[in-house]
Design a protein around this motif. Structure first.
Motif, PDB file in Angstrom:
ATOM      1  N   CYS A 119       3.221  -2.245  -3.174  1.00  0.00           N
ATOM      2  CA  CYS A 119       3.734  -3.611  -3.083  1.00  0.00           C
ATOM      3  C   CYS A 119       4.915  -3.707  -4.044  1.00  0.00           C
ATOM      4  O   CYS A 119       4.745  -3.631  -5.268  1.00  0.00           O
ATOM      5  CB  CYS A 119       2.657  -4.630  -3.452  1.00  0.00           C
ATOM      6  SG  CYS A 119       3.225  -6.341  -3.306  1.00  0.00           S
ATOM      7  N   ILE A 120       6.126  -3.861  -3.498  1.00  0.00           N
ATOM      8  CA  ILE A 120       7.349  -3.753  -4.291  1.00  0.00           C
ATOM      9  C   ILE A 120       8.169  -5.038  -4.192  1.00  0.00           C
ATOM     10  O   ILE A 120       8.426  -5.527  -3.087  1.00  0.00           O
ATOM     11  CB  ILE A 120       8.223  -2.581  -3.789  1.00  0.00           C
ATOM     12  CG1 ILE A 120       7.412  -1.291  -3.735  1.00  0.00           C
ATOM     13  CG2 ILE A 120       9.447  -2.412  -4.672  1.00  0.00           C
ATOM     14  CD1 ILE A 120       7.035  -0.745  -5.072  1.00  0.00           C
ATOM     15  N   PRO A 121       8.598  -5.601  -5.328  1.00  0.00           N
ATOM     16  CA  PRO A 121       9.522  -6.745  -5.263  1.00  0.00           C
ATOM     17  C   PRO A 121      10.894  -6.289  -4.780  1.00  0.00           C
ATOM     18  O   PRO A 121      11.367  -5.206  -5.137  1.00  0.00           O
ATOM     19  CB  PRO A 121       9.572  -7.248  -6.707  1.00  0.00           C
ATOM     20  CG  PRO A 121       9.174  -6.078  -7.542  1.00  0.00           C
ATOM     21  CD  PRO A 121       8.224  -5.270  -6.715  1.00  0.00           C
ATOM     22  N   MET A 122      11.514  -7.120  -3.964  1.00  0.00           N
ATOM     23  CA  MET A 122      12.826  -6.791  -3.410  1.00  0.00           C
ATOM     24  C   MET A 122      13.694  -8.042  -3.428  1.00  0.00           C
ATOM     25  O   MET A 122      13.205  -9.154  -3.264  1.00  0.00           O
ATOM     26  CB  MET A 122      12.679  -6.257  -1.980  1.00  0.00           C
ATOM     27  CG  MET A 122      13.986  -5.745  -1.364  1.00  0.00           C
ATOM     28  SD  MET A 122      14.922  -7.020  -0.500  1.00  0.00           S
ATOM     29  CE  MET A 122      13.996  -7.137   1.031  1.00  0.00           C
ATOM     30  N   ARG A 123      14.972  -7.831  -3.657  1.00  0.00           N
ATOM     31  CA  ARG A 123      15.906  -8.959  -3.660  1.00  0.00           C
ATOM     32  C   ARG A 123      17.205  -8.511  -3.011  1.00  0.00           C
ATOM     33  O   ARG A 123      17.788  -7.500  -3.400  1.00  0.00           O
ATOM     34  CB  ARG A 123      16.158  -9.429  -5.094  1.00  0.00           C
ATOM     35  CG  ARG A 123      17.301 -10.416  -5.239  1.00  0.00           C
ATOM     36  CD  ARG A 123      17.443 -10.876  -6.681  1.00  0.00           C
ATOM     37  NE  ARG A 123      16.688 -12.088  -6.929  1.00  0.00           N
ATOM     38  CZ  ARG A 123      16.420 -12.565  -8.134  1.00  0.00           C
ATOM     39  NH1 ARG A 123      16.804 -11.910  -9.200  1.00  0.00           N
ATOM     40  NH2 ARG A 123      15.748 -13.685  -8.274  1.00  0.00           N
ATOM     41  N   GLU A 170      -0.795 -10.199  -7.259  1.00  0.00           N
ATOM     42  CA  GLU A 170      -1.440 -11.231  -6.449  1.00  0.00           C
ATOM     43  C   GLU A 170      -1.039 -11.123  -4.983  1.00  0.00           C
ATOM     44  O   GLU A 170      -1.875 -11.252  -4.084  1.00  0.00           O
ATOM     45  CB  GLU A 170      -1.086 -12.615  -6.998  1.00  0.00           C
ATOM     46  CG  GLU A 170      -1.738 -12.917  -8.344  1.00  0.00           C
ATOM     47  CD  GLU A 170      -1.338 -14.270  -8.897  1.00  0.00           C
ATOM     48  OE1 GLU A 170      -0.268 -14.782  -8.484  1.00  0.00           O
ATOM     49  OE2 GLU A 170      -2.075 -14.812  -9.742  1.00  0.00           O
ATOM     50  N   ARG A 171       0.253 -10.873  -4.747  1.00  0.00           N
ATOM     51  CA  ARG A 171       0.711 -10.731  -3.365  1.00  0.00           C
ATOM     52  C   ARG A 171       0.079  -9.508  -2.708  1.00  0.00           C
ATOM     53  O   ARG A 171      -0.368  -9.559  -1.552  1.00  0.00           O
ATOM     54  CB  ARG A 171       2.237 -10.600  -3.343  1.00  0.00           C
ATOM     55  CG  ARG A 171       2.839 -10.498  -1.954  1.00  0.00           C
ATOM     56  CD  ARG A 171       2.701 -11.802  -1.205  1.00  0.00           C
ATOM     57  NE  ARG A 171       3.401 -11.767   0.062  1.00  0.00           N
ATOM     58  CZ  ARG A 171       3.426 -12.771   0.925  1.00  0.00           C
ATOM     59  NH1 ARG A 171       2.797 -13.897   0.632  1.00  0.00           N
ATOM     60  NH2 ARG A 171       4.076 -12.675   2.061  1.00  0.00           N
ATOM     61  N   PRO A 197      10.437  -1.131   5.233  1.00  0.00           N
ATOM     62  CA  PRO A 197       9.397  -1.895   4.531  1.00  0.00           C
ATOM     63  C   PRO A 197       8.746  -2.943   5.428  1.00  0.00           C
ATOM     64  O   PRO A 197       9.368  -3.447   6.358  1.00  0.00           O
ATOM     65  CB  PRO A 197      10.171  -2.546   3.381  1.00  0.00           C
ATOM     66  CG  PRO A 197      11.574  -2.669   3.887  1.00  0.00           C
ATOM     67  CD  PRO A 197      11.799  -1.484   4.766  1.00  0.00           C
ATOM     68  N   PHE A 198       7.479  -3.266   5.107  1.00  0.00           N
ATOM     69  CA  PHE A 198       6.706  -4.211   5.897  1.00  0.00           C
ATOM     70  C   PHE A 198       6.496  -5.506   5.111  1.00  0.00           C
ATOM     71  O   PHE A 198       6.369  -5.492   3.888  1.00  0.00           O
ATOM     72  CB  PHE A 198       5.342  -3.615   6.257  1.00  0.00           C
ATOM     73  CG  PHE A 198       5.421  -2.308   7.002  1.00  0.00           C
ATOM     74  CD1 PHE A 198       5.797  -2.275   8.335  1.00  0.00           C
ATOM     75  CD2 PHE A 198       5.119  -1.107   6.368  1.00  0.00           C
ATOM     76  CE1 PHE A 198       5.865  -1.070   9.032  1.00  0.00           C
ATOM     77  CE2 PHE A 198       5.183   0.100   7.046  1.00  0.00           C
ATOM     78  CZ  PHE A 198       5.558   0.123   8.385  1.00  0.00           C
ATOM     79  N   ASP A 199       6.418  -6.604   5.848  1.00  0.00           N
ATOM     80  CA  ASP A 199       6.112  -7.892   5.216  1.00  0.00           C
ATOM     81  C   ASP A 199       4.624  -8.021   4.916  1.00  0.00           C
ATOM     82  O   ASP A 199       4.235  -8.751   4.001  1.00  0.00           O
ATOM     83  CB  ASP A 199       6.553  -9.047   6.117  1.00  0.00           C
ATOM     84  CG  ASP A 199       8.069  -9.112   6.269  1.00  0.00           C
ATOM     85  OD1 ASP A 199       8.775  -8.745   5.305  1.00  0.00           O
ATOM     86  OD2 ASP A 199       8.543  -9.512   7.346  1.00  0.00           O
ATOM     87  N   VAL A 256      11.383 -11.328  -2.921  1.00  0.00           N
ATOM     88  CA  VAL A 256      10.295 -11.260  -1.946  1.00  0.00           C
ATOM     89  C   VAL A 256       9.526  -9.964  -2.205  1.00  0.00           C
ATOM     90  O   VAL A 256       9.983  -9.100  -2.953  1.00  0.00           O
ATOM     91  CB  VAL A 256      10.819 -11.293  -0.491  1.00  0.00           C
ATOM     92  CG1 VAL A 256      11.507 -12.606  -0.195  1.00  0.00           C
ATOM     93  CG2 VAL A 256      11.770 -10.127  -0.240  1.00  0.00           C
ATOM     94  N   PHE A 257       8.367  -9.834  -1.593  1.00  0.00           N
ATOM     95  CA  PHE A 257       7.550  -8.639  -1.797  1.00  0.00           C
ATOM     96  C   PHE A 257       7.393  -7.895  -0.476  1.00  0.00           C
ATOM     97  O   PHE A 257       7.072  -8.486   0.554  1.00  0.00           O
ATOM     98  CB  PHE A 257       6.186  -9.016  -2.374  1.00  0.00           C
ATOM     99  CG  PHE A 257       6.282  -9.616  -3.747  1.00  0.00           C
ATOM    100  CD1 PHE A 257       6.395  -8.799  -4.859  1.00  0.00           C
ATOM    101  CD2 PHE A 257       6.306 -10.983  -3.920  1.00  0.00           C
ATOM    102  CE1 PHE A 257       6.515  -9.345  -6.128  1.00  0.00           C
ATOM    103  CE2 PHE A 257       6.426 -11.541  -5.183  1.00  0.00           C
ATOM    104  CZ  PHE A 257       6.531 -10.721  -6.293  1.00  0.00           C
TER     105      PHE A 257
END
Length: 441
Positions: free
Chosen positions: A219-223, A256-257, A425-427, A200-201
């Protein structure tokens, strides 16, 4: 009966006293089974998931091979100290090497796989310490040769008074392998069940020091990991040594996100900025440029000016000309670029790195701060910021987690700060918000 596991320091002392006083103890009786090489080979992510299983493999081999009079204790990570009741050093080392070799084979599925190591205890001027960690196969080979020399009577040294070694490392190795073959199968099955959550980002705030305002976001990818560990961030979500195509796909998806959420924020009338991370490999490959640049070329100029790309994982030694070529189109489509610096990974002089980045078209730097930064760490950051600004660039810091570091940075030459202390972090990209030291009180 099996070798007994010790749990507390007083039990260790009692075991040593039972073997004899420390002054008379034969140091060959104490051997360490080390796991540092296994940890390095698996990587921190896999090690965090498998440490318990590795420890159970070692302990099972110890209990099946060691004498009931022997004692052992689990130390840091999954390493073990074994206290052998028998004073025969060669036998103690051979048993330990057999354990290490068999568990390495069970973990990595092949003979002579490098993994666990064997260390004896030696006496130095400072006291007792572990000797150099050795590969168990080399230890076994040495002992085989030694046993052969003794048995055929061709040793150049006087014949030993003790009886020849009657211990066969190969036989013990066979016993252990039989015991742990099933464990290897079980380990592989359990690892297959440990799956990470989807990527998710998230948006992490970047604080503008001079304005005491948060209006820029990474904007950071997170898992989320499949274990109770901290989540994975940035390119670590892709695992170890990801393919370039996978890196490109992640960068494009992240861009893009980020642009989607930034545009929604701008349409709400909020004056926000975006700091997207872009891997050097994405910019350096034709495929990466073909995937990323068309997205940026379609942006209205006023949106492109709100992007401050941060270039990640720039290889050491990339010349200024190559950097300028790689970042050329990006500089025309966005605002100023920056690069991430990790102090303990630097292989060249700081001034040289800053000069190379500046001449390569990257005027900004973000320094990743240690979790508990010392005064020396902060001074290093301040020096990097001053030198960067002296060349006409800007400087930022990531990883700010505590009030003390925050207060020091708030009064420094640093332009931007990021870290958990600032929220998130924020959505989604939130509205700009003020942040100052009163927030931390």
């Amino acid at each position: 009966m099996q070798a007994k596991r010790l749990e507390y320091t007083n039990e260790v002392l009692e075991a040593l006293q039972a073997m004899g006083s420390l002054s008379g103890l034969k140091l060959g009786q104490i051997v360490c089974i080390g796991v540092d090489e296994v940890r390095k080979k698996l990587g921190e992510e896999k090690w965090a998931r498998t440490e318990g299983l590795v420890a159970s493999l070692i302990e099972k081999a110890i209990t099946q091979l060691c004498d009931p009079k022997d004692r052992y204790i689990k130390c840091r990570d999954a390493s073990f100290l074994i206290f052998f009741a028998d004073t025969d050093r060669d036998k103690a080392v051979a048993i330990s090497a057999g354990i290490a070799a068999a568990v390495s084979k069970a973990l990595f599925g092949q003979d002579f796989a490098k993994g666990l190591t064997v260390s004896g205890v030696v006496k130095t001027a400072e006291g007792l310490k572990l000797d150099k960690a050795e590969d168990p196969y080399a230890v076994l080979e040495t002992l085989r040769g030694k046993a052969h020399v003794q048995l055929i009577g061709v040793s150049p040294h006087p014949a030993p008074t003790a009886a020849p070694i009657g211990f066969a490392p190969e036989e013990e190795l066979r016993k252990i392998r039989m015991a742990v073959d099933q464990d290897h199968s079980d380990l592989m099955k359990r690892l297959a069940l440990i799956e990470d959550e989807p990527i998710v980002f998230k948006f992490l705030p970047v604080w503008r020091v001079s304005e005491r305002l948060v209006h820029m976001f990474h904007c950071i990818p997170m898992r989320q990991s499949g274990t109770p560990d901290r989540p994975l961030w940035n390119y670590s979500v892709l695992g170890r040594e990801p393919e370039t195509d996978t890196i490109i796909e992640l960068d494009v998806a992240s861009m893009e996100r980020g642009l989607l959420k930034l545009s929604e924020s701008l349409l709400r009338g909020e004056s926000n900025f975006l700091a997207p991370n872009i891997h050097f490999e994405t910019l350096a490959s034709r495929k990466g440029q073909a995937a990323l640049l068309p997205i940026l070329q379609k942006l209205p100029e006023q949106v492109g000016r709100r992007l401050f790309p941060n270039i990640m994982h720039i290889p050491d030694g990339v010349p200024e000309g190559r950097l300028r070529d790689v970042t050329g189109q990006l500089r025309h489509l966005t605002n100023k670029l920056s690069a991430l610096i990790i102090p303990h990974k630097l292989s060249t002089d700081l001034a040289q790195i800053l000069r190379r980045l500046h001449e390569g078209g990257i005027p900004g730097v973000f320094v990743r701060l240690h979790r508990n930064p010392s005064k020396e760490d902060l001074r290093w950051v301040f020096t990097a910021a001053e030198r960067t600004k002296a060349m006409g660039g800007f400087a930022g810091v990531t990883g700010v987690t505590d009030d003390h570091a925050f207060q020091q940075l708030a009064d420094s030459h640093v332009d931007y700060c990021a870290g958990p202390i600032f929220g998130g972090p924020f959505d989604d990209v939130p509205a700009p918000y003020a942040f100052d030291m009163v927030k931390t009180e």
